[in-house]
Design a protein around this motif. Structure first.
Motif, mmCIF file in Angstrom:
data_model
loop_
_atom_site.group_PDB
_atom_site.id
_atom_site.type_symbol
_atom_site.label_atom_id
_atom_site.label_comp_id
_atom_site.label_asym_id
_atom_site.label_seq_id
_atom_site.Cartn_x
_atom_site.Cartn_y
_atom_site.Cartn_z
ATOM 1 N N THR A 93 39.269 59.840 46.286
ATOM 2 C CA THR A 93 39.713 60.188 47.259
ATOM 3 C C THR A 93 39.673 60.068 48.736
ATOM 4 O OG1 THR A 93 39.470 62.126 46.055
ATOM 5 C CG2 THR A 93 39.975 62.749 48.065
ATOM 6 N N SER A 94 38.039 59.646 49.664
ATOM 7 C CA SER A 94 37.685 59.768 50.726
ATOM 8 C C SER A 94 38.548 59.226 51.307
ATOM 9 C CB SER A 94 36.178 59.295 51.412
ATOM 10 O OG SER A 94 36.260 58.123 50.188
ATOM 11 N N ASP A 95 38.412 57.778 50.618
ATOM 12 C CA ASP A 95 39.679 56.262 51.104
ATOM 13 C C ASP A 95 40.694 57.023 51.100
ATOM 14 O OD1 ASP A 95 37.536 54.802 50.911
ATOM 15 O OD2 ASP A 95 38.236 54.141 49.193
ATOM 16 N N LYS A 96 41.474 57.697 50.491
ATOM 17 C CA LYS A 96 42.728 58.055 50.521
ATOM 18 C C LYS A 96 43.241 59.295 51.918
ATOM 19 C CE LYS A 96 44.866 58.194 46.118
ATOM 20 N NZ LYS A 96 44.556 58.685 44.312
ATOM 21 N N VAL A 97 42.174 59.559 51.778
ATOM 22 C CA VAL A 97 41.832 60.639 52.782
ATOM 23 C C VAL A 97 41.664 60.240 54.619
ATOM 24 C CG1 VAL A 97 41.291 62.479 54.280
ATOM 25 C CG2 VAL A 97 41.274 62.826 51.850
ATOM 26 N N THR A 98 40.964 58.739 54.064
ATOM 27 C CA THR A 98 41.018 58.114 55.465
ATOM 28 C C THR A 98 41.866 57.210 55.899
ATOM 29 O OG1 THR A 98 38.240 57.814 55.246
ATOM 30 C CG2 THR A 98 39.179 56.708 56.544
ATOM 31 N N HIS A 99 42.761 56.782 54.811
ATOM 32 C CA HIS A 99 43.802 56.538 55.017
ATOM 33 C C HIS A 99 45.387 56.891 56.197
ATOM 34 C CE1 HIS A 99 47.196 52.814 54.588
ATOM 35 N NE2 HIS A 99 47.608 54.489 53.280
ATOM 36 N N ALA A 100 45.228 58.632 55.195
ATOM 37 C CA ALA A 100 45.911 59.352 55.437
ATOM 38 C C ALA A 100 46.237 60.022 57.165
ATOM 39 C CB ALA A 100 46.418 60.411 55.021
ATOM 40 N N VAL A 101 44.680 59.970 57.044
ATOM 41 C CA VAL A 101 44.232 60.315 58.940
ATOM 42 C C VAL A 101 44.669 59.094 59.522
ATOM 43 C CG1 VAL A 101 42.048 60.968 60.306
ATOM 44 C CG2 VAL A 101 42.778 62.097 58.024
ATOM 45 N N ALA A 102 44.692 57.837 58.952
ATOM 46 C CA ALA A 102 45.141 56.650 60.263
ATOM 47 C C ALA A 102 46.269 56.423 60.451
ATOM 48 C CB ALA A 102 44.069 54.854 59.361
ATOM 49 N N GLU A 103 47.271 56.983 59.784
ATOM 50 C CA GLU A 103 48.427 57.026 59.569
ATOM 51 C C GLU A 103 48.957 57.974 60.618
ATOM 52 O OE1 GLU A 103 51.790 54.793 58.915
ATOM 53 O OE2 GLU A 103 49.884 54.626 58.205
ATOM 54 N N LEU A 104 48.191 59.557 60.652
ATOM 55 C CA LEU A 104 48.794 59.930 61.493
ATOM 56 C C LEU A 104 48.326 59.866 62.393
ATOM 57 C CD1 LEU A 104 47.252 63.882 59.555
ATOM 58 C CD2 LEU A 104 50.017 62.649 59.474
ATOM 59 N N LYS A 105 47.492 59.418 63.551
ATOM 60 C CA LYS A 105 46.965 59.051 64.211
ATOM 61 C C LYS A 105 48.073 58.280 65.609
ATOM 62 C CE LYS A 105 41.928 60.168 63.883
ATOM 63 N NZ LYS A 105 40.436 59.784 64.106
ATOM 64 N N ARG A 106 48.325 56.725 64.454
ATOM 65 C CA ARG A 106 48.926 55.943 64.255
ATOM 66 C C ARG A 106 50.113 56.669 64.805
ATOM 67 N NH1 ARG A 106 46.387 52.352 60.705
ATOM 68 N NH2 ARG A 106 47.682 53.191 59.090
#
Length: 146
Positions: free
Chosen positions: A2-15
């Protein structure tokens, strides 16, 4: 996981130059952790104790943003409230006709069906979804015991 998915989604938002507010992070995390395809109101009810100043509109606005970016799918079923699904890979849904439970079903993609439909209709297909309806195991047991 789950934390990997959150981290990936947050990175996408930042991009996408989208600010990561605590409420936005919590909504995203709740969606990823949830396996029941929650409504906006269910998400709001689950998080309001942590964020007393958050409104239902905040939840809806963030869900619309996540949908626009593409990692959340809105699932509209007739007159009922839309449900939201964090989606990291193509999948389909088995839906209980009695209790409304929704279960993700992973099956090979149906892209060949899209191609066939394009050839038959002339449509340019952009997406598809498949829903299978029936009774979940719990409702089957309940009906057997009635």
């Amino acid at each position: 996981m789950t934390s990997d998915k959150v981290t990936h989604a947050v990175a996408e938002l930042k991009r996408s130059d989208i600010r990561i507010t605590p409420q936005r992070y919590a909504i995203l995390e709740y969606l990823i952790d949830s396996d029941n395809h929650p409504t906006a109101d269910e998400i709001y009810q689950a998080l309001v104790s942590r964020f007393p100043n958050m409104s239902v509109a905040t939840v809806y606005n963030n869900l619309r943003l996540f949908t626009k970016i593409g990692f959340v799918k809105e699932m509209a079923y007739g007159d009922a409230s839309s449900r939201f699904d964090f989606t990291s890979q193509q999948h389909y849904h088995a839906i209980c006709e009695s209790c409304g439970k929704i279960v993700d079903t992973f099956y090979p993609g149906l892209e060949d069906v899209e191609v066939a439909v394009e050839k038959l209709t002339g449509f340019q297909i952009t997406e598809h979804r498949m829903e299978l309806y029936g009774l979940c195991p719990e409702c089957q047991k309940r009906l057997e015991n009635e």
